[in-house]
Design a protein around this motif. Structure first.
Motif, PDB file in Angstrom:
ATOM      1  N   ALA A 355      -6.364   0.188   0.973  1.00 47.28           N
ATOM      2  CA  ALA A 355      -6.614   0.022   2.404  1.00 47.28           C
ATOM      3  C   ALA A 355      -5.343  -0.519   3.035  1.00 47.28           C
ATOM      4  O   ALA A 355      -4.850  -1.585   2.643  1.00 47.28           O
ATOM      5  CB  ALA A 355      -7.785  -0.920   2.645  1.00 47.28           C
ATOM      6  N   GLN A 356      -4.805   0.215   4.002  1.00 44.71           N
ATOM      7  CA  GLN A 356      -3.489  -0.099   4.553  1.00 44.71           C
ATOM      8  C   GLN A 356      -3.525  -0.123   6.069  1.00 44.71           C
ATOM      9  O   GLN A 356      -4.240   0.641   6.715  1.00 44.71           O
ATOM     10  CB  GLN A 356      -2.483   0.948   4.096  1.00 44.71           C
ATOM     11  N   ILE A 357      -2.717  -1.001   6.639  1.00 44.04           N
ATOM     12  CA  ILE A 357      -2.441  -0.958   8.069  1.00 44.04           C
ATOM     13  C   ILE A 357      -0.947  -1.172   8.252  1.00 44.04           C
ATOM     14  O   ILE A 357      -0.349  -2.016   7.584  1.00 44.04           O
ATOM     15  CB  ILE A 357      -3.274  -2.000   8.856  1.00 44.04           C
ATOM     16  N   SER A 358      -0.346  -0.383   9.143  1.00 42.91           N
ATOM     17  CA  SER A 358       1.091  -0.508   9.375  1.00 42.91           C
ATOM     18  C   SER A 358       1.391  -0.351  10.853  1.00 42.91           C
ATOM     19  O   SER A 358       0.665   0.311  11.592  1.00 42.91           O
ATOM     20  CB  SER A 358       1.869   0.530   8.564  1.00 42.91           C
ATOM     21  N   TYR A 359       2.490  -0.974  11.267  1.00 42.79           N
ATOM     22  CA  TYR A 359       2.979  -0.879  12.636  1.00 42.79           C
ATOM     23  C   TYR A 359       4.272  -0.087  12.605  1.00 42.79           C
ATOM     24  O   TYR A 359       5.216  -0.437  11.871  1.00 42.79           O
ATOM     25  CB  TYR A 359       3.204  -2.276  13.209  1.00 42.79           C
ATOM     26  N   ASN A 360       4.331   0.998  13.392  1.00 43.55           N
ATOM     27  CA  ASN A 360       5.441   1.949  13.302  1.00 43.55           C
ATOM     28  C   ASN A 360       6.150   2.082  14.639  1.00 43.55           C
ATOM     29  O   ASN A 360       5.523   2.377  15.664  1.00 43.55           O
ATOM     30  CB  ASN A 360       4.911   3.322  12.878  1.00 43.55           C
ATOM     31  N   LEU A 361       7.463   1.869  14.613  1.00 42.58           N
ATOM     32  CA  LEU A 361       8.337   2.098  15.757  1.00 42.58           C
ATOM     33  C   LEU A 361       9.430   3.069  15.323  1.00 42.58           C
ATOM     34  O   LEU A 361       9.623   3.292  14.117  1.00 42.58           O
ATOM     35  CB  LEU A 361       8.971   0.781  16.215  1.00 42.58           C
ATOM     36  N   PRO A 362      10.156   3.676  16.275  1.00 40.72           N
ATOM     37  CA  PRO A 362      11.292   4.500  15.867  1.00 40.72           C
ATOM     38  C   PRO A 362      12.234   3.701  14.973  1.00 40.72           C
ATOM     39  O   PRO A 362      12.713   2.631  15.366  1.00 40.72           O
ATOM     40  CB  PRO A 362      11.946   4.876  17.208  1.00 40.72           C
ATOM     41  N   HIS A 363      12.446   4.172  13.784  1.00 35.47           N
ATOM     42  CA  HIS A 363      13.339   3.571  12.787  1.00 35.47           C
ATOM     43  C   HIS A 363      12.764   2.353  12.069  1.00 35.47           C
ATOM     44  O   HIS A 363      13.409   1.825  11.155  1.00 35.47           O
ATOM     45  CB  HIS A 363      14.696   3.199  13.388  1.00 35.47           C
ATOM     46  N   TRP A 364      11.561   1.911  12.431  1.00 39.52           N
ATOM     47  CA  TRP A 364      11.014   0.707  11.804  1.00 39.52           C
ATOM     48  C   TRP A 364       9.575   0.932  11.345  1.00 39.52           C
ATOM     49  O   TRP A 364       8.801   1.617  11.992  1.00 39.52           O
ATOM     50  CB  TRP A 364      11.032  -0.480  12.774  1.00 39.52           C
ATOM     51  N   LYS A 365       9.232   0.303  10.220  1.00 33.52           N
ATOM     52  CA  LYS A 365       7.848   0.269   9.740  1.00 33.52           C
ATOM     53  C   LYS A 365       7.613  -1.054   9.043  1.00 33.52           C
ATOM     54  O   LYS A 365       8.440  -1.512   8.242  1.00 33.52           O
ATOM     55  CB  LYS A 365       7.562   1.404   8.754  1.00 33.52           C
ATOM     56  N   VAL A 366       6.484  -1.690   9.358  1.00 35.28           N
ATOM     57  CA  VAL A 366       6.054  -2.882   8.641  1.00 35.28           C
ATOM     58  C   VAL A 366       4.562  -2.727   8.369  1.00 35.28           C
ATOM     59  O   VAL A 366       3.804  -2.285   9.230  1.00 35.28           O
ATOM     60  CB  VAL A 366       6.359  -4.177   9.431  1.00 35.28           C
ATOM     61  N   GLY A 367       4.134  -3.022   7.145  1.00 37.35           N
ATOM     62  CA  GLY A 367       2.744  -2.812   6.814  1.00 37.35           C
ATOM     63  C   GLY A 367       2.288  -3.670   5.655  1.00 37.35           C
ATOM     64  O   GLY A 367       3.093  -4.227   4.903  1.00 37.35           O
ATOM     65  N   ILE A 368       0.969  -3.748   5.499  1.00 38.42           N
ATOM     66  CA  ILE A 368       0.353  -4.489   4.404  1.00 38.42           C
ATOM     67  C   ILE A 368      -0.743  -3.621   3.802  1.00 38.42           C
ATOM     68  O   ILE A 368      -1.420  -2.864   4.520  1.00 38.42           O
ATOM     69  CB  ILE A 368      -0.199  -5.848   4.887  1.00 38.42           C
TER      70      ILE A 368
END
Length: 405
Positions: A355-368
């Protein structure tokens, strides 16, 4: 004085080559800087010091009855930071040419973090329909349909995971795509009498063969594939003070079926594999010994069969939610066995959820990502099927942050 050329030096050389032949020639750099922090509640079968998680290990009790594998572990790595280069042109007659070179820092050597080739191939294409690829890239059973997740295992051991040297021909029509591939082993190796080794296929003299067909219609893809692998586990054996040349061989056939449908905010994907001795693709499996020649020690073999299925549902773009469920079942062998070689052959079945959630911007990704994995261990019968099982569970939490360019 000899000097080792690192990843940056290699890329600089390629750029200079590009300037020297700019006509009808283009190149583009890409890559990522990736950091990942993981935490496990117990010891696991794993690759890359825990970055590549596969299955939880069974109980292993000490003299006082304490489970030695019930040990938490955690670390933080930047090893899968990578750099790639895509090249195109110039054409050779009517053939469009392209190539890819991609490396990360998960190689082995005197230093843990050394450059390693991930992809290295060239491709010729005609009329947008036919293509001929030579080099190292994804194994066909990994294919175009694979899970989306933060974990580097990308669905293993339920989904095949391997990059292999290969020669591939592909024909793509309006709605149908046909692929034929011959493959060899290099970084991802089969299990056998001396553990993981390239020698089993090298001594076989026969490449691994794959054939597949896909139906394509917009964002929908569905297809099937078949794979034949023939290995020579041993070429000689010593009995007492006498040595004998052997002619051993284990041949196995595997099959898979897959489908994926993409919508603007949703992706649904699934795959099912009937795997026979696919340990070189990070799947569970192996083979058993069915007979032993009393004079020379020459052995005959039969493959283990494992059924592996997964489902992946992805929603969103900026905020992305991902659910992955994988299940694998040990189907045993078709003949009685005396001994066995392979990976996790004492596991009857296993279930893993991501089970994953991530926050995505141009050139960036952070997730758990949270991953509970439960394996059923037990006692094997004469055909490798597992009975009298008990469960073992690992809880894994993974945090990832990436800069992508």
């Amino acid at each position: 004085m000899k000097r080792k050329i690192g990843l940056a030096g290699l890329m600089c050389c390629l750029v200079l080559m590009g300037f020297a032949q700019k006509k009808n020639f283009t190149y583009k750099f890409y890559g990522q800087v990736r950091g990942e922090l993981f935490y496990n509640t117990r010891a696991n079968g794993e690759i890359a010091d825990g970055l590549f998680h596969i299955y939880p290990l069974d109980h292993a009790y000490d003299t006082d009855g304490n489970d030695l594998n019930a040990q938490t572990n955690s670390s933080f790595y930047m090893l899968y930071t990578r750099l790639g280069l895509d090249l195109t042109g110039p054409n050779i007659g009517k053939a469009e040419t392209s190539a890819k070179l991609e490396a990360d820092f998960r190689g082995t050597g005197s230093s843990f973090a050394v450059p390693r080739i991930r992809h290295a191939y060239f491709n010729l294409a005609w009329d947008g329909r036919q293509s001929f690829l030579v080099g190292q890239t994804w194994h066909p059973f990994f294919g175009d349909v694979h899970p989306e997740m933060l974990n580097l295992s990308t669905g293993a051991p339920f989904n095949a995971f391997s990059r292999a040297p290969q020669i591939r021909y592909r024909y793509t029509g309006k709605h149908w795509q046909f692929t034929g591939t011959a493959l060899w082993q290099l970084q991802y190796l089969a299990e056998g009498p001396i553990g993981k080794s390239e020698s089993y296929q090298k001594n076989s003299g026969i490449p691994e063969f794959h054939a597949g067909v896909d139906y394509l219609n917009g964002t929908f893809i569905a297809g099937v594939g078949a794979d034949v692998l023939s290995l020579k586990p041993r070429t000689q054996n010593t009995v007492g003070d006498k040595t004998y040349k052997l002619d051993e061989r284990i041949t196995s056939v595997s099959f898979e079926a897959h489908a994926r449908y993409k919508m603007p905010d949703w992706t649904f994907a699934a795959k099912s594999t009937l795997a026979s001795n696919m340990t070189h693709t990070c799947m569970l499996g192996g083979y058993g010994v069915t007979s032993i020649d009393p004079r020379t020690g020459e052995q005959e073999y039969t493959p283990f069969r494992h059924s592996a299925t997964w489902l992946n549902i992805v929603h969103g773009s900026k905020w992305k939610q991902d659910l992955y469920i994988g299940y694998v079942k040990n189907l045993g062998t078709s003949e009685d066995i005396l001994a066995k070689y392979g990976t996790a052959l004492d596991i009857d079945q296993m279930v893993t959820v991501n089970a994953q959630i991530s926050y995505n911007l141009p050139h960036w990704k952070v997730g758990i990502e949270y991953t509970p994995a439960t394996a059923w261990y037990g006692t094997a019968d004469e055909r490798g099927r597992i009975h009298d099982t008990h469960t073992v569970t690992n809880h894994r939490i993974l945090w990832v942050m990436m800069y992508v360019f």
